[in-house]
Design a protein around this motif. Structure first.
Motif, short mmCIF file in Angstrom:
data_model
loop_
_atom_site.label_atom_id
_atom_site.label_comp_id
_atom_site.label_asym_id
_atom_site.label_seq_id
_atom_site.Cartn_x
_atom_site.Cartn_y
_atom_site.Cartn_z
N PHE A 268 0.90 -2.52 -3.29
CA PHE A 268 -0.68 -2.35 -4.10
C PHE A 268 -1.23 -0.87 -3.65
O PHE A 268 -1.47 -1.75 -2.19
CB PHE A 268 -0.70 -3.82 -3.99
CG PHE A 268 0.38 -5.12 -5.16
CD1 PHE A 268 0.74 -4.47 -5.90
CD2 PHE A 268 0.23 -5.58 -4.35
CE1 PHE A 268 1.83 -5.69 -6.96
CE2 PHE A 268 1.35 -6.97 -4.91
CZ PHE A 268 1.92 -6.77 -5.86
N PRO A 269 -1.85 -0.19 -3.81
CA PRO A 269 -2.99 0.26 -3.58
C PRO A 269 -3.65 -0.51 -3.24
O PRO A 269 -4.46 -0.98 -4.56
CB PRO A 269 -2.94 1.57 -4.43
CG PRO A 269 -2.48 1.58 -5.50
CD PRO A 269 -1.18 -0.02 -5.28
N VAL A 270 -4.87 -0.08 -2.20
CA VAL A 270 -5.94 -1.12 -2.01
C VAL A 270 -6.78 -0.32 -2.54
O VAL A 270 -7.23 0.97 -2.38
CB VAL A 270 -5.87 -1.54 -0.36
CG1 VAL A 270 -6.74 -2.29 -0.45
CG2 VAL A 270 -4.95 -1.84 0.08
N TYR A 271 -8.39 -0.84 -3.19
CA TYR A 271 -9.24 -0.75 -3.65
C TYR A 271 -10.16 -1.92 -3.09
O TYR A 271 -10.23 -2.63 -2.92
CB TYR A 271 -9.50 -1.18 -5.25
CG TYR A 271 -8.61 0.50 -6.11
CD1 TYR A 271 -9.85 1.07 -7.07
CD2 TYR A 271 -7.42 0.91 -5.46
CE1 TYR A 271 -9.05 2.28 -7.42
CE2 TYR A 271 -6.94 2.19 -6.73
CZ TYR A 271 -7.73 2.44 -7.52
OH TYR A 271 -7.50 3.84 -8.05
N CYS A 272 -11.78 -0.78 -2.82
CA CYS A 272 -12.59 -1.28 -2.13
C CYS A 272 -14.01 -1.08 -2.45
O CYS A 272 -13.73 0.00 -3.01
CB CYS A 272 -13.03 -1.50 -1.00
SG CYS A 272 -13.64 -2.07 -0.05
N GLN A 273 -14.51 -2.33 -3.55
CA GLN A 273 -15.44 -1.21 -4.57
C GLN A 273 -15.24 -0.98 -5.43
O GLN A 273 -16.43 0.40 -5.77
CB GLN A 273 -16.75 -1.41 -3.51
CG GLN A 273 -17.19 -2.22 -2.37
CD GLN A 273 -18.62 -1.86 -1.43
OE1 GLN A 273 -18.43 -0.62 -0.44
NE2 GLN A 273 -19.31 -2.79 -1.65
#
Length: 318
Positions: A268-273
Protein backbone atom coordinates in the motif's frame (compact mmCIF):
# COMPACT_ATOMS: atom_id res chain seq x y z
CA UNK A 1 57.24 20.62 -2.57
CA UNK A 2 55.70 18.16 -5.03
CA UNK A 3 52.19 16.90 -5.72
CA UNK A 4 52.96 13.44 -4.35
CA UNK A 5 53.98 14.86 -0.98
CA UNK A 6 50.79 16.95 -0.85
CA UNK A 7 48.71 13.89 -1.68
CA UNK A 8 50.36 11.77 1.02
CA UNK A 9 49.95 14.61 3.51
CA UNK A 10 46.21 14.92 2.81
CA UNK A 11 45.80 11.14 3.10
CA UNK A 12 47.57 11.11 6.47
CA UNK A 13 45.14 13.72 7.79
CA UNK A 14 42.29 11.24 7.25
CA UNK A 15 43.75 8.59 9.58
CA UNK A 16 46.15 10.63 11.72
CA UNK A 17 48.05 7.37 12.07
CA UNK A 18 51.30 6.74 10.19
CA UNK A 19 50.92 2.95 10.23
CA UNK A 20 47.33 2.91 8.98
CA UNK A 21 47.95 5.43 6.22
CA UNK A 22 51.15 3.76 5.00
CA UNK A 23 49.42 0.37 4.87
CA UNK A 24 46.41 1.82 3.06
CA UNK A 25 48.65 3.49 0.45
CA UNK A 26 50.95 0.45 0.14
CA UNK A 27 54.07 2.42 1.04
CA UNK A 28 56.50 2.17 3.96
CA UNK A 29 56.12 4.33 7.05
CA UNK A 30 59.56 5.74 6.33
CA UNK A 31 58.51 6.83 2.82
CA UNK A 32 55.40 8.53 4.24
CA UNK A 33 57.45 10.20 6.98
CA UNK A 34 59.98 11.45 4.42
CA UNK A 35 57.22 13.11 2.35
CA UNK A 36 55.81 14.85 5.42
CA UNK A 37 59.29 16.03 6.43
CA UNK A 38 59.84 17.31 2.89
CA UNK A 39 56.69 19.44 3.11
CA UNK A 40 57.61 20.76 6.56
CA UNK A 41 61.07 21.71 5.28
CA UNK A 42 59.59 23.41 2.22
CA UNK A 43 57.11 25.54 4.20
CA UNK A 44 59.34 25.98 7.23
CA UNK A 45 56.59 25.00 9.70
CA UNK A 46 55.46 21.92 11.59
CA UNK A 47 52.34 20.40 10.03
CA UNK A 48 51.64 17.88 12.80
CA UNK A 49 51.86 17.70 16.54
CA UNK A 50 53.51 14.33 17.25
CA UNK A 51 52.57 14.00 20.94
CA UNK A 52 50.52 12.88 22.76
CA UNK A 53 49.02 11.77 19.44
CA UNK A 54 49.21 12.89 15.84
CA UNK A 55 47.15 16.05 15.25
CA UNK A 56 47.25 18.88 12.74
CA UNK A 57 48.88 22.14 13.77
CA UNK A 58 47.26 25.45 12.87
CA UNK A 59 49.67 25.70 9.92
CA UNK A 60 48.76 22.15 8.96
CA UNK A 61 45.08 23.10 8.72
CA UNK A 62 45.90 25.80 6.16
CA UNK A 63 48.18 23.50 4.17
CA UNK A 64 45.42 20.85 4.15
CA UNK A 65 42.94 23.33 2.66
CA UNK A 66 45.52 24.14 -0.03
CA UNK A 67 46.27 20.45 -0.63
CA UNK A 68 42.57 19.67 -1.13
CA UNK A 69 42.35 22.37 -3.81
CA UNK A 70 45.52 21.16 -5.54
CA UNK A 71 44.43 17.48 -5.46
CA UNK A 72 41.01 18.38 -6.87
CA UNK A 73 42.49 20.49 -9.67
CA UNK A 74 45.02 17.74 -10.43
CA UNK A 75 42.15 15.27 -10.86
CA UNK A 76 40.26 17.76 -13.04
CA UNK A 77 43.33 18.34 -15.18
CA UNK A 78 43.87 14.61 -15.73
CA UNK A 79 40.26 14.22 -16.88
CA UNK A 80 40.44 17.27 -19.16
CA UNK A 81 43.65 16.05 -20.81
CA UNK A 82 42.20 12.57 -21.17
CA UNK A 83 39.20 14.05 -23.00
CA UNK A 84 41.47 16.18 -25.21
CA UNK A 85 43.58 13.14 -26.13
CA UNK A 86 40.39 11.06 -26.47
CA UNK A 87 41.95 8.33 -24.37
CA UNK A 88 38.57 7.32 -22.91
CA UNK A 89 40.27 6.02 -19.80
CA UNK A 90 40.56 7.10 -16.20
CA UNK A 91 38.83 6.59 -12.84
CA UNK A 92 35.20 7.24 -11.96
CA UNK A 93 34.42 7.47 -8.21
CA UNK A 94 30.78 6.91 -7.34
CA UNK A 95 28.97 6.64 -3.99
CA UNK A 96 25.54 5.43 -2.86
CA UNK A 97 23.94 3.19 -0.27
CA UNK A 98 24.32 -0.57 -0.74
CA UNK A 99 20.63 -0.81 -1.62
CA UNK A 100 20.87 1.82 -4.37
CA UNK A 101 24.13 0.34 -5.67
CA UNK A 102 22.49 -3.08 -5.98
CA UNK A 103 19.52 -1.55 -7.77
CA UNK A 104 21.19 0.66 -10.37
CA UNK A 105 24.67 -0.70 -11.14
CA UNK A 106 23.62 -4.05 -12.67
CA UNK A 107 21.38 -2.09 -15.02
CA UNK A 108 23.84 0.58 -16.17
CA UNK A 109 27.30 -1.01 -16.02
CA UNK A 110 26.90 -3.28 -19.09
CA UNK A 111 26.14 -0.27 -21.32
CA UNK A 112 28.77 1.91 -19.67
CA UNK A 113 31.57 -0.66 -19.92
CA UNK A 114 30.67 -1.44 -23.51
CA UNK A 115 31.43 2.19 -24.42
CA UNK A 116 34.24 2.85 -21.91
CA UNK A 117 35.97 -0.49 -21.19
CA UNK A 118 39.15 1.21 -19.94
CA UNK A 119 37.52 3.37 -17.26
CA UNK A 120 37.96 2.04 -13.72
CA UNK A 121 34.92 2.42 -11.45
CA UNK A 122 35.55 2.87 -7.73
CA UNK A 123 32.43 2.63 -5.58
CA UNK A 124 31.80 3.66 -1.99
CA UNK A 125 28.71 2.19 -0.35
CA UNK A 126 27.57 4.07 2.73
CA UNK A 127 24.75 6.29 3.99
CA UNK A 128 23.86 9.75 2.65
CA UNK A 129 25.22 11.67 5.65
CA UNK A 130 28.70 10.21 5.00
CA UNK A 131 28.59 10.54 1.21
CA UNK A 132 27.93 14.29 1.18
CA UNK A 133 31.24 15.28 2.89
CA UNK A 134 33.12 12.83 0.66
CA UNK A 135 31.84 14.67 -2.43
CA UNK A 136 32.70 18.00 -0.80
CA UNK A 137 36.25 16.80 -0.01
CA UNK A 138 36.80 15.51 -3.55
CA UNK A 139 36.96 11.84 -2.54
CA UNK A 140 33.97 11.08 -4.78
CA UNK A 141 33.03 12.48 -8.20
CA UNK A 142 29.32 12.16 -7.44
CA UNK A 143 26.90 10.30 -5.20
CA UNK A 144 23.24 9.37 -4.82
CA UNK A 145 21.78 10.70 -1.58
CA UNK A 146 18.49 11.38 0.15
CA UNK A 147 18.34 15.13 -0.21
CA UNK A 148 17.54 17.32 2.78
CA UNK A 149 19.54 20.54 3.09
CA UNK A 150 21.34 21.85 0.02
CA UNK A 151 24.99 22.90 0.16
CA UNK A 152 26.12 25.93 -1.84
CA UNK A 153 29.26 24.08 -3.00
CA UNK A 154 27.32 21.15 -4.43
CA UNK A 155 25.21 20.74 -7.54
CA UNK A 156 22.05 18.85 -6.59
CA UNK A 157 20.03 17.12 -9.34
CA UNK A 158 16.69 15.42 -8.69
CA UNK A 159 16.78 11.73 -9.60
CA UNK A 160 13.32 10.60 -8.55
CA UNK A 161 10.49 11.00 -6.08
CA UNK A 162 10.63 7.71 -4.18
CA UNK A 163 7.20 6.68 -2.87
CA UNK A 164 7.18 4.92 0.52
CA UNK A 165 5.01 1.81 0.79
CA UNK A 166 3.57 -0.24 3.64
CA UNK A 167 4.07 -3.98 3.06
CA UNK A 168 2.15 -6.59 5.07
CA UNK A 169 1.42 -10.29 4.62
CA UNK A 170 -2.24 -11.10 4.05
CA UNK A 171 -2.21 -13.67 6.85
CA UNK A 172 -1.01 -10.99 9.27
CA UNK A 173 -3.85 -8.68 8.24
CA UNK A 174 -6.37 -11.48 8.68
CA UNK A 175 -4.90 -12.31 12.11
CA UNK A 176 -5.17 -8.75 13.46
CA UNK A 177 -8.22 -7.43 11.60
CA UNK A 178 -10.30 -10.56 10.82
CA UNK A 179 -13.57 -9.52 9.10
CA UNK A 180 -12.32 -5.95 8.59
CA UNK A 181 -9.25 -7.02 6.60
CA UNK A 182 -10.78 -7.01 3.11
CA UNK A 183 -12.43 -3.61 3.45
CA UNK A 184 -9.21 -2.22 4.95
CA UNK A 185 -7.21 -3.48 1.97
CA UNK A 186 -9.62 -2.00 -0.56
CA UNK A 187 -9.49 1.41 1.14
CA UNK A 188 -5.69 1.38 1.38
CA UNK A 189 -4.92 0.27 -2.17
CA UNK A 190 -4.51 3.86 -3.38
CA UNK A 191 -3.40 5.37 -0.07
CA UNK A 192 -2.85 3.85 3.36
CA UNK A 193 -3.18 5.87 6.56
CA UNK A 194 -0.91 4.70 9.37
CA UNK A 195 -3.68 5.00 11.95
CA UNK A 196 -5.76 2.33 10.14
CA UNK A 197 -3.00 -0.26 10.67
CA UNK A 198 -2.10 0.53 14.30
CA UNK A 199 -2.84 -3.02 15.51
CA UNK A 200 -0.01 -4.52 13.44
CA UNK A 201 3.55 -5.17 14.65
CA UNK A 202 6.05 -3.11 12.63
CA UNK A 203 9.67 -3.26 11.55
CA UNK A 204 10.85 0.28 12.33
CA UNK A 205 13.72 1.94 10.47
CA UNK A 206 16.41 4.01 12.19
CA UNK A 207 17.58 5.87 9.08
CA UNK A 208 16.45 9.00 7.19
CA UNK A 209 13.43 7.22 5.77
CA UNK A 210 12.62 6.00 9.28
CA UNK A 211 12.53 9.60 10.51
CA UNK A 212 9.89 10.42 7.90
CA UNK A 213 7.83 7.41 8.94
CA UNK A 214 8.14 8.38 12.62
CA UNK A 215 6.75 11.83 11.80
CA UNK A 216 3.83 10.09 10.09
CA UNK A 217 3.13 8.01 13.22
CA UNK A 218 3.42 11.14 15.38
CA UNK A 219 1.04 13.12 13.18
CA UNK A 220 -1.46 10.27 13.37
CA UNK A 221 -1.13 10.10 17.16
CA UNK A 222 -0.12 6.42 16.93
CA UNK A 223 2.57 4.63 18.94
CA UNK A 224 3.73 1.73 16.75
CA UNK A 225 4.01 -1.79 18.11
CA UNK A 226 7.69 -2.41 17.37
CA UNK A 227 8.72 -5.92 16.35
CA UNK A 228 12.24 -4.93 15.28
CA UNK A 229 14.32 -1.79 14.71
CA UNK A 230 17.00 -1.68 12.01
CA UNK A 231 18.71 0.80 9.72
CA UNK A 232 18.57 -1.67 6.81
CA UNK A 233 15.39 -1.88 4.74
CA UNK A 234 16.50 -5.24 3.31
CA UNK A 235 16.36 -6.83 6.77
CA UNK A 236 12.91 -5.44 7.54
CA UNK A 237 11.70 -6.70 4.14
CA UNK A 238 12.86 -10.22 4.97
CA UNK A 239 10.97 -10.08 8.27
CA UNK A 240 7.87 -8.93 6.40
CA UNK A 241 8.17 -11.67 3.78
CA UNK A 242 8.36 -14.20 6.64
CA UNK A 243 4.97 -12.83 7.77
CA UNK A 244 6.30 -11.73 11.18
CA UNK A 245 5.63 -7.99 10.94
CA UNK A 246 4.69 -5.21 8.56
CA UNK A 247 7.50 -3.16 7.04
CA UNK A 248 8.07 0.02 5.09
CA UNK A 249 9.96 0.05 1.79
CA UNK A 250 10.65 2.60 -0.90
CA UNK A 251 9.52 2.22 -4.48
CA UNK A 252 13.10 1.75 -5.66
CA UNK A 253 13.67 -0.98 -3.09
CA UNK A 254 10.50 -2.85 -4.09
CA UNK A 255 11.23 -2.57 -7.82
CA UNK A 256 14.64 -4.09 -7.14
CA UNK A 257 13.10 -6.89 -5.03
CA UNK A 258 9.95 -7.52 -7.08
CA UNK A 259 10.98 -11.00 -8.24
CA UNK A 260 11.45 -12.05 -4.61
CA UNK A 261 8.26 -10.57 -3.13
CA UNK A 262 5.89 -13.39 -2.08
CA UNK A 263 2.49 -13.40 -3.74
CA UNK A 264 0.66 -12.98 -0.41
CA UNK A 265 2.22 -9.59 0.43
CA UNK A 266 -0.06 -6.56 0.24
CA UNK A 267 1.64 -3.33 -0.83
CA UNK A 268 0.00 0.00 0.00
CA UNK A 269 1.33 3.52 -0.77
CA UNK A 270 1.62 5.37 2.53
CA UNK A 271 -0.21 8.67 2.94
CA UNK A 272 0.52 11.18 5.70
CA UNK A 273 -1.89 14.06 6.34
CA UNK A 274 -3.67 13.23 3.05
CA UNK A 275 -0.43 13.48 1.03
CA UNK A 276 1.78 10.67 -0.37
CA UNK A 277 4.77 9.96 1.87
CA UNK A 278 7.82 10.32 -0.36
CA UNK A 279 11.56 10.70 -0.11
CA UNK A 280 13.57 12.56 -2.74
CA UNK A 281 16.65 10.97 -4.27
CA UNK A 282 19.27 13.34 -5.63
CA UNK A 283 22.57 13.09 -7.39
CA UNK A 284 25.21 15.45 -6.01
CA UNK A 285 28.60 16.56 -7.30
CA UNK A 286 31.01 19.36 -6.45
CA UNK A 287 30.44 22.52 -8.48
CA UNK A 288 34.14 22.75 -9.30
CA UNK A 289 34.52 19.11 -10.37
CA UNK A 290 35.12 18.66 -14.09
CA UNK A 291 32.84 16.11 -15.73
CA UNK A 292 34.73 13.93 -18.20
CA UNK A 293 33.01 12.31 -21.17
CA UNK A 294 32.77 8.93 -19.35
CA UNK A 295 31.29 10.67 -16.29
CA UNK A 296 28.65 12.40 -18.42
CA UNK A 297 27.65 9.09 -19.99
CA UNK A 298 27.49 7.39 -16.59
CA UNK A 299 25.17 10.15 -15.35
CA UNK A 300 23.04 9.88 -18.48
CA UNK A 301 22.53 6.16 -17.78
CA UNK A 302 21.72 6.88 -14.13
CA UNK A 303 19.05 9.43 -14.99
CA UNK A 304 17.54 7.11 -17.58
CA UNK A 305 17.38 4.23 -15.07
CA UNK A 306 15.73 6.27 -12.31
CA UNK A 307 13.28 7.85 -14.74
CA UNK A 308 12.13 4.38 -15.76
CA UNK A 309 11.65 2.97 -12.27
CA UNK A 310 9.84 6.11 -11.12
CA UNK A 311 7.03 5.13 -13.52
CA UNK A 312 6.55 1.68 -11.91
CA UNK A 313 3.82 1.56 -9.26
CA UNK A 314 4.00 -1.31 -6.79
CA UNK A 315 0.67 -1.03 -4.96
CA UNK A 316 -1.36 -4.25 -4.90
CA UNK A 317 -3.71 -6.27 -2.72
CA UNK A 318 -3.91 -10.02 -2.35
Amino acid sequence: MDLTSLFYFSELTKDLNMTHTANRLFISQQTLSNHIQRLEDFYGVKLFNRKPKLTLTCAGEFVLAFANVVNKEQTNLKDILSDIKQEERGVLRFGASTLRMNACLPNILPKFSARYPNVEIRITDTISSKLEPMVLDGELDFAIVLSEEENSKLLNWDLMTDQIYLCVADSLLQQYYKDEANSLKAAALHGANISDFSKLPFCILSNRMGRKIKECFDNAGVMPKVYMTSSYTQISSIICFKKLAACFASQMCLVNQRKDIPEDINIFPVYCQSEPLNQHLSLIRHKERYLSHPSKYFLELLFQYFSEIEQIHMNRIV
